[in-house]
Write a protein that holds these residues in place. Sequence first.
Motif, mmCIF file in Angstrom:
data_model
loop_
_atom_site.group_PDB
_atom_site.id
_atom_site.type_symbol
_atom_site.label_atom_id
_atom_site.label_comp_id
_atom_site.label_asym_id
_atom_site.label_seq_id
_atom_site.Cartn_x
_atom_site.Cartn_y
_atom_site.Cartn_z
ATOM 1 N N GLY A 1 1.571 -5.108 3.595
ATOM 2 C CA GLY A 1 1.701 -4.150 2.500
ATOM 3 C C GLY A 1 3.129 -4.032 2.006
ATOM 4 O O GLY A 1 3.384 -3.946 0.800
ATOM 5 N N MET A 2 4.073 -4.054 2.947
ATOM 6 C CA MET A 2 5.480 -3.945 2.596
ATOM 7 C C MET A 2 6.070 -5.317 2.273
ATOM 8 O O MET A 2 6.838 -5.472 1.326
ATOM 9 N N VAL A 3 5.685 -6.331 3.058
ATOM 10 C CA VAL A 3 6.281 -7.661 2.916
ATOM 11 C C VAL A 3 5.811 -8.370 1.654
ATOM 12 O O VAL A 3 6.608 -8.982 0.928
ATOM 13 N N LEU A 4 4.512 -8.297 1.371
ATOM 14 C CA LEU A 4 3.947 -9.040 0.251
ATOM 15 C C LEU A 4 3.701 -8.188 -0.991
ATOM 16 O O LEU A 4 3.766 -8.688 -2.108
ATOM 17 N N TYR A 5 3.386 -6.916 -0.793
ATOM 18 C CA TYR A 5 2.981 -6.077 -1.920
ATOM 19 C C TYR A 5 4.041 -5.064 -2.346
ATOM 20 O O TYR A 5 3.850 -4.348 -3.324
ATOM 21 N N GLY A 6 5.127 -4.959 -1.592
ATOM 22 C CA GLY A 6 6.203 -4.062 -1.976
ATOM 23 C C GLY A 6 5.904 -2.598 -1.801
ATOM 24 O O GLY A 6 6.555 -1.745 -2.425
ATOM 25 N N LEU A 7 4.931 -2.266 -0.933
ATOM 26 C CA LEU A 7 4.617 -0.865 -0.683
ATOM 27 C C LEU A 7 5.716 -0.226 0.173
ATOM 28 O O LEU A 7 6.345 -0.905 0.982
ATOM 29 N N PRO A 8 5.930 1.065 0.049
ATOM 30 C CA PRO A 8 6.992 1.714 0.829
ATOM 31 C C PRO A 8 6.669 1.822 2.314
ATOM 32 O O PRO A 8 7.571 1.869 3.149
ATOM 33 N N THR A 9 5.371 1.921 2.666
ATOM 34 C CA THR A 9 4.924 1.975 4.057
ATOM 35 C C THR A 9 3.630 1.178 4.163
ATOM 36 O O THR A 9 3.123 0.643 3.164
ATOM 37 N N THR A 10 3.061 1.130 5.369
ATOM 38 C CA THR A 10 1.790 0.418 5.565
ATOM 39 C C THR A 10 0.581 1.285 5.247
ATOM 40 O O THR A 10 -0.551 0.796 5.279
ATOM 41 N N VAL A 11 0.792 2.550 4.932
ATOM 42 C CA VAL A 11 -0.318 3.490 4.760
ATOM 43 C C VAL A 11 -1.247 3.088 3.606
ATOM 44 O O VAL A 11 -2.453 3.329 3.654
ATOM 45 N N GLY A 12 -0.714 2.458 2.576
ATOM 46 C CA GLY A 12 -1.516 2.099 1.411
ATOM 47 C C GLY A 12 -2.336 0.832 1.540
ATOM 48 O O GLY A 12 -3.068 0.461 0.612
ATOM 49 N N VAL A 13 -2.257 0.171 2.670
ATOM 50 C CA VAL A 13 -2.999 -1.086 2.868
ATOM 51 C C VAL A 13 -4.495 -0.805 2.989
ATOM 52 O O VAL A 13 -4.907 0.167 3.629
ATOM 53 N N MET B 1 -6.646 -6.633 4.076
ATOM 54 C CA MET B 1 -6.597 -7.216 5.416
ATOM 55 C C MET B 1 -7.610 -8.342 5.566
ATOM 56 O O MET B 1 -7.318 -9.383 6.180
ATOM 57 N N ILE B 2 -8.789 -8.173 5.002
ATOM 58 C CA ILE B 2 -9.818 -9.210 5.114
ATOM 59 C C ILE B 2 -9.411 -10.461 4.330
ATOM 60 O O ILE B 2 -9.547 -11.591 4.816
ATOM 61 N N ALA B 3 -8.899 -10.285 3.112
ATOM 62 C CA ALA B 3 -8.497 -11.436 2.305
ATOM 63 C C ALA B 3 -7.412 -12.254 3.003
ATOM 64 O O ALA B 3 -7.483 -13.491 3.054
#
Length: 276
Positions: free
Chosen positions: A52-64, A69-71
């Motif tokens: 979530g943070m590494v690939l999608y630029g989210l501030p935390t993992t909470v939005g994953v 995860m399945i994809a």
Amino acid sequence: MSVTVREKRLTPAAITALKGERPIVSLTAYTTPIAKLLDPHCDFLLVGDSLGMVLYGLPTTVGVTMEMMIAHGQAVMRGVSHACVIVDMPFGSYQESKEQAFRNAARIMKETGCDGIKLEGGEEMAETIRFLTTRGIPVLGHIGLMPQLVNATGGYRSLGRTDEEADKIRRDARAVSLAGAFAMVVEGTIEPVARELSDGNAAPTIGIGASPACDGQILVVDDMLGVFNDFKPRFVKHFAELAPQISKAVEDYASEVKARSFPGPEHTFQMKKQKI
């Protein structure tokens, strides 16, 4: 007639059996090409919600999400032939009840073909871990610093410096191990406590910011490769410095495109000459 014997991938039980034999090697993976590169060298690959943070630029993992995860679990599975593959359960997919956890864990395993799942939590998740493992779902635990709880705990920091913190981590490790987890990630934990956990529990400890006292190590692959150069946690070692190399490669590409020197004749399709 020779017969090619296909190598079997490592199982969660095989990971457990490495405790006391040699250190366990693990990295995160999110894509097929990277999984192919990591596979020969790692005992297990974790499709971490860190994506979530590494690939999608989210501030935390909470939005994953489960779909994310399945994809990415499916993508990693296409790139492995040796390593065991574990997929993180995202925030909100298992905390409500052990039945919810089973439904979502079973979905992840069915749709990705992975070997097990990871969930965060110690004593409070022991019943859920036991419920999953007794129903055929291997579980990788995660204790110490738990990124999914960062909003409740007040940020990222090392743990175990106070007696209260150290006792909580010890209890969590024991609960996770006794509940049947095949191993446990220990994150952001001071060395003396991490050493106690490794010596005192059957489940191997996989450290990230928890010292060499653990039974194995894991890092986020993009951190280890030096893809990010704006922030480097204390526990990360850059085994490569890819960020400046990538930046220079893109700079060279842009220059050649602007100068019309790329693409050259060797990169261009032409009409075939007619035979006379």
